[in-house]
Motif scaffolding. Structure first.
Motif, PDB file in Angstrom:
ATOM      1  N   PHE A 269       0.818  -1.211   0.000  1.00 26.37           N
ATOM      2  CA  PHE A 269       0.000   0.000   0.000  1.00 26.37           C
ATOM      3  C   PHE A 269       0.854   1.264   0.000  1.00 26.37           C
ATOM      4  CE2 PHE A 269      -2.618  -3.365   1.782  1.00 26.37           C
ATOM      5  CZ  PHE A 269      -3.752  -3.262   0.998  1.00 26.37           C
ATOM      6  N   VAL A 270       2.004   1.199   0.643  1.00 25.11           N
ATOM      7  CA  VAL A 270       2.942   2.325   0.599  1.00 25.11           C
ATOM      8  C   VAL A 270       3.444   2.506  -0.834  1.00 25.11           C
ATOM      9  CG1 VAL A 270       5.130   3.256   1.443  1.00 25.11           C
ATOM     10  CG2 VAL A 270       3.621   1.993   3.003  1.00 25.11           C
ATOM     11  N   ARG A 271       3.757   1.367  -1.467  1.00 23.29           N
ATOM     12  CA  ARG A 271       4.201   1.430  -2.863  1.00 23.29           C
ATOM     13  C   ARG A 271       3.096   2.019  -3.746  1.00 23.29           C
ATOM     14  NH1 ARG A 271       9.220   1.026  -5.407  1.00 23.29           N
ATOM     15  NH2 ARG A 271       8.951   0.344  -7.565  1.00 23.29           N
ATOM     16  N   ALA A 272       1.872   1.586  -3.548  1.00 21.71           N
ATOM     17  CA  ALA A 272       0.758   2.069  -4.359  1.00 21.71           C
ATOM     18  C   ALA A 272       0.569   3.575  -4.196  1.00 21.71           C
ATOM     19  CB  ALA A 272      -0.517   1.327  -3.981  1.00 21.71           C
ATOM     20  N   GLN A 273       0.731   4.076  -2.992  1.00 24.30           N
ATOM     21  CA  GLN A 273       0.580   5.512  -2.746  1.00 24.30           C
ATOM     22  C   GLN A 273       1.602   6.308  -3.549  1.00 24.30           C
ATOM     23  OE1 GLN A 273      -1.721   6.967  -0.314  1.00 24.30           O
ATOM     24  NE2 GLN A 273      -1.148   8.835  -1.407  1.00 24.30           N
ATOM     25  N   ARG A 274       2.840   5.862  -3.545  1.00 20.65           N
ATOM     26  CA  ARG A 274       3.881   6.550  -4.307  1.00 20.65           C
ATOM     27  C   ARG A 274       3.661   6.384  -5.814  1.00 20.65           C
ATOM     28  NH1 ARG A 274       8.798   4.387  -0.382  1.00 20.65           N
ATOM     29  NH2 ARG A 274       8.458   5.935   1.276  1.00 20.65           N
ATOM     30  N   TYR A 275       3.288   5.207  -6.179  1.00 19.44           N
ATOM     31  CA  TYR A 275       3.104   4.849  -7.591  1.00 19.44           C
ATOM     32  C   TYR A 275       2.050   5.708  -8.268  1.00 19.44           C
ATOM     33  CZ  TYR A 275       1.482   1.585 -11.320  1.00 19.44           C
ATOM     34  OH  TYR A 275       1.091   0.994 -12.491  1.00 19.44           O
ATOM     35  N   LEU A 276       0.985   6.035  -7.537  1.00 15.20           N
ATOM     36  CA  LEU A 276      -0.143   6.751  -8.121  1.00 15.20           C
ATOM     37  C   LEU A 276      -0.034   8.268  -8.002  1.00 15.20           C
ATOM     38  CD1 LEU A 276      -3.005   4.421  -6.859  1.00 15.20           C
ATOM     39  CD2 LEU A 276      -2.264   4.703  -9.224  1.00 15.20           C
ATOM     40  N   SER A 277       1.116   8.766  -7.603  1.00 15.95           N
ATOM     41  CA  SER A 277       1.236  10.201  -7.344  1.00 15.95           C
ATOM     42  C   SER A 277       1.426  11.032  -8.610  1.00 15.95           C
ATOM     43  CB  SER A 277       2.374  10.477  -6.365  1.00 15.95           C
ATOM     44  OG  SER A 277       3.617  10.038  -6.892  1.00 15.95           O
ATOM     45  N   SER A 278       1.956  10.442  -9.687  1.00 11.99           N
ATOM     46  CA  SER A 278       2.171  11.196 -10.927  1.00 11.99           C
ATOM     47  C   SER A 278       2.484  10.221 -12.052  1.00 11.99           C
ATOM     48  CB  SER A 278       3.333  12.186 -10.778  1.00 11.99           C
ATOM     49  OG  SER A 278       4.574  11.496 -10.687  1.00 11.99           O
ATOM     50  N   GLN A 279       2.543  10.745 -13.276  1.00 11.23           N
ATOM     51  CA  GLN A 279       2.879   9.893 -14.414  1.00 11.23           C
ATOM     52  C   GLN A 279       4.314   9.404 -14.307  1.00 11.23           C
ATOM     53  OE1 GLN A 279       2.289  11.675 -18.294  1.00 11.23           O
ATOM     54  NE2 GLN A 279       1.743   9.702 -19.147  1.00 11.23           N
ATOM     55  N   GLN A 280       5.242  10.274 -13.926  1.00  7.99           N
ATOM     56  CA  GLN A 280       6.635   9.848 -13.770  1.00  7.99           C
ATOM     57  C   GLN A 280       6.770   8.809 -12.669  1.00  7.99           C
ATOM     58  OE1 GLN A 280       9.351  10.487 -15.645  1.00  7.99           O
ATOM     59  NE2 GLN A 280      10.459   9.060 -14.318  1.00  7.99           N
ATOM     60  N   ALA A 281       5.931   8.926 -11.632  1.00  8.38           N
ATOM     61  CA  ALA A 281       5.990   7.970 -10.523  1.00  8.38           C
ATOM     62  C   ALA A 281       5.635   6.559 -10.966  1.00  8.38           C
ATOM     63  CB  ALA A 281       5.058   8.413  -9.400  1.00  8.38           C
ATOM     64  N   VAL A 282       4.830   6.440 -12.018  1.00 11.78           N
ATOM     65  CA  VAL A 282       4.494   5.104 -12.541  1.00 11.78           C
ATOM     66  C   VAL A 282       5.765   4.392 -12.995  1.00 11.78           C
ATOM     67  CG1 VAL A 282       3.255   3.859 -14.366  1.00 11.78           C
ATOM     68  CG2 VAL A 282       2.153   5.755 -13.168  1.00 11.78           C
ATOM     69  N   ILE A 283       6.751   5.144 -13.495  1.00 10.98           N
ATOM     70  CA  ILE A 283       8.039   4.560 -13.881  1.00 10.98           C
ATOM     71  C   ILE A 283       8.945   4.417 -12.662  1.00 10.98           C
ATOM     72  CG2 ILE A 283      10.108   4.872 -15.296  1.00 10.98           C
ATOM     73  CD1 ILE A 283       8.434   6.393 -17.295  1.00 10.98           C
ATOM     74  N   ASP A 284       9.044   5.481 -11.860  1.00 15.87           N
ATOM     75  CA  ASP A 284       9.966   5.471 -10.714  1.00 15.87           C
ATOM     76  C   ASP A 284       9.585   4.411  -9.689  1.00 15.87           C
ATOM     77  OD1 ASP A 284      11.343   7.578 -11.842  1.00 15.87           O
ATOM     78  OD2 ASP A 284      10.329   9.115 -10.655  1.00 15.87           O
ATOM     79  N   TYR A 285       8.277   4.178  -9.519  1.00 15.62           N
ATOM     80  CA  TYR A 285       7.805   3.237  -8.492  1.00 15.62           C
ATOM     81  C   TYR A 285       6.905   2.169  -9.117  1.00 15.62           C
ATOM     82  CZ  TYR A 285       9.403   7.130  -5.664  1.00 15.62           C
ATOM     83  OH  TYR A 285      10.161   8.132  -5.110  1.00 15.62           O
ATOM     84  N   SER A 286       7.338   1.636 -10.241  1.00 17.82           N
ATOM     85  CA  SER A 286       6.502   0.687 -10.977  1.00 17.82           C
ATOM     86  C   SER A 286       6.186  -0.559 -10.151  1.00 17.82           C
ATOM     87  CB  SER A 286       7.190   0.279 -12.282  1.00 17.82           C
ATOM     88  OG  SER A 286       8.296  -0.562 -12.025  1.00 17.82           O
ATOM     89  N   LEU A 287       5.038  -1.132 -10.419  1.00 22.75           N
ATOM     90  CA  LEU A 287       4.647  -2.384  -9.769  1.00 22.75           C
ATOM     91  C   LEU A 287       5.566  -3.517 -10.215  1.00 22.75           C
ATOM     92  CD1 LEU A 287       0.758  -2.149 -10.151  1.00 22.75           C
ATOM     93  CD2 LEU A 287       2.229  -1.163  -8.380  1.00 22.75           C
ATOM     94  N   THR A 288       5.987  -3.458 -11.471  1.00 28.43           N
ATOM     95  CA  THR A 288       6.867  -4.500 -12.011  1.00 28.43           C
ATOM     96  C   THR A 288       8.185  -4.545 -11.254  1.00 28.43           C
ATOM     97  OG1 THR A 288       5.906  -4.250 -14.216  1.00 28.43           O
ATOM     98  CG2 THR A 288       8.069  -5.295 -14.081  1.00 28.43           C
ATOM     99  N   GLN A 289       8.806  -3.390 -11.047  1.00 25.10           N
ATOM    100  CA  GLN A 289      10.076  -3.367 -10.341  1.00 25.10           C
ATOM    101  C   GLN A 289       9.917  -3.847  -8.896  1.00 25.10           C
ATOM    102  OE1 GLN A 289      11.583   0.303  -9.022  1.00 25.10           O
ATOM    103  NE2 GLN A 289      13.708  -0.372  -8.888  1.00 25.10           N
ATOM    104  N   PHE A 290       8.835  -3.437  -8.255  1.00 26.58           N
ATOM    105  CA  PHE A 290       8.578  -3.852  -6.877  1.00 26.58           C
ATOM    106  C   PHE A 290       8.493  -5.369  -6.782  1.00 26.58           C
ATOM    107  CE2 PHE A 290       5.715  -4.614  -3.235  1.00 26.58           C
ATOM    108  CZ  PHE A 290       6.347  -3.877  -2.247  1.00 26.58           C
ATOM    109  N   TYR A 291       7.764  -5.962  -7.706  1.00 31.17           N
ATOM    110  CA  TYR A 291       7.641  -7.428  -7.714  1.00 31.17           C
ATOM    111  C   TYR A 291       8.996  -8.095  -7.938  1.00 31.17           C
ATOM    112  CZ  TYR A 291       6.534 -12.161  -9.063  1.00 31.17           C
ATOM    113  OH  TYR A 291       6.518 -13.527  -9.123  1.00 31.17           O
ATOM    114  N   ARG A 292       9.739  -7.598  -8.910  1.00 24.91           N
ATOM    115  CA  ARG A 292      11.023  -8.229  -9.220  1.00 24.91           C
ATOM    116  C   ARG A 292      12.012  -8.113  -8.065  1.00 24.91           C
ATOM    117  NH1 ARG A 292      12.029  -6.660 -15.651  1.00 24.91           N
ATOM    118  NH2 ARG A 292      10.253  -7.867 -16.451  1.00 24.91           N
ATOM    119  N   GLU A 293      11.957  -7.005  -7.344  1.00 28.82           N
ATOM    120  CA  GLU A 293      12.832  -6.857  -6.180  1.00 28.82           C
ATOM    121  C   GLU A 293      12.429  -7.854  -5.098  1.00 28.82           C
ATOM    122  OE1 GLU A 293      15.985  -4.995  -3.921  1.00 28.82           O
ATOM    123  OE2 GLU A 293      15.488  -5.247  -6.046  1.00 28.82           O
TER     124      GLU A 293
END
Length: 299
Positions: A269-293
């Protein structure tokens, strides 16, 4: 198209309206392929136009004049082609200096040298999608920028020893909300992610790509973000649980819930909050990267 874009024959005015860069009918550019109409012929003179140096100069039946500066389009950026292009423009515009014109054309050619993509693997699908929407003339430079880009390392996790303890006994607390929140997410994604109900890592990448295209349209402000964080957070957590053997640590406050994998707990949920903050944030905090980490750290 690339040469045309670099010449910038149209631009946005101060009022944001797209309009021609030049307001007169003078000949400001010569490209590999050109057709000059009545006004330009009258301005330059038919005799001068028909005597322009080029690979093909032809008077067309409707009175216009066709000019092809170099035999083939594929090497329009070669030095020989640029010299021919410059000579043609200077012939039509004697007020211009050849060295100035050829210098500008050579700079354009340098800016169009292809750059091989070497994107960070965790965000490669997103950057490839972005490149496809960049004007052709800007792709080499943007590709170089993306090659150098490194997303921030995911910080939305804690050692398992620091996890909040569960304060919800029902093990189905999250699953009972999951389908409803997934439907909310599906609607938010314009029903365009076909794999959304499969709950796979690929689904996360597809969500990233869709939101990268539409987040600026759909995220109108804090209310939208607050509305979507639970749906994205639950979905991301479920992907961790289903595909990495994670276990929910449930909290009465849903957005405090965590997913334990090995010796770490992840905070979707912390990741989702950051992820949804802007269009650039979709890249900076992508769900894909989070999963792979999380996948790399699960042992």
């Amino acid at each position: 198209m690339m040469d045309h874009q670099l010449a910038e024959p149209i631009s946005f005015g101060e009022d944001g309206v797209l309009r021609p860069k030049y307001s007169d009918d003078n000949i400001h550019e010569v490209y590999w392929l050109n057709v000059f109409g009545k006004k330009q012929i009258e301005l330059v003179g038919r005799e001068r136009l028909l005597s322009v140096p080029g690979s093909c100069v032809e008077a067309l039946p409707n009175g216009s004049v066709l000019l092809v500066t170099h035999p083939t389009a594929a090497d329009f950026g070669s030095d020989a082609a640029r010299v021919a292009q410059a000579r043609a423009l200077v012939h039509l515009r004697p007020d211009l200096e050849f060295e100035t014109v050829i210098g500008t054309l050579r700079e354009r050619t340098l800016s169009l040298v292809p750059v091989e993509p070497r994107f960070h693997p965790d965000v490669e699908p997103l950057l490839k999608h972005q490149i496809e929407h960049v004007p052709l003339s800007e792709r080499p430079q943007k590709t170089a920028e993306f090659n150098a880009y490194r997303p921030p390392e995911p910080a939305e996790w804690l050692p398992a020893s620091a996890a909040l303890s569960a304060n919800v006994r029902r093990k189905d607390a999250v699953p009972s909300q999951y389908m409803e929140l997934t439907r909310v997410l599906d609607e938010f994604l314009f029903y365009s992610v076909r794999s959304v109900y499969r709950v796979t890592p690929l689904s996360l990448t597809e969500i990233d790509v869709v939101l990268l295209s539409h987040v600026s349209l759909r995220l109108g402000g804090a209310k939208d973000v607050a509305h979507m964080v639970p749906a994205v957070g639950v979905y991301l957590g479920q992907v961790l649980v289903k595909n990495l053997g994670g276990e929910w640590i449930l909290r009465k406050q849903l957005e405090e819930s965590q997913v334990r994998i090995g010796n770490r707990v992840w905070l979707p949920f912390v990741r989702a909050q950051r992820y949804l903050s802007s269009q650039q944030a979709v890249i900076d905090y992508s769900l894909t990267q989070f999963y792979r980490e999380a996948e790399r750290r699960r042992s």
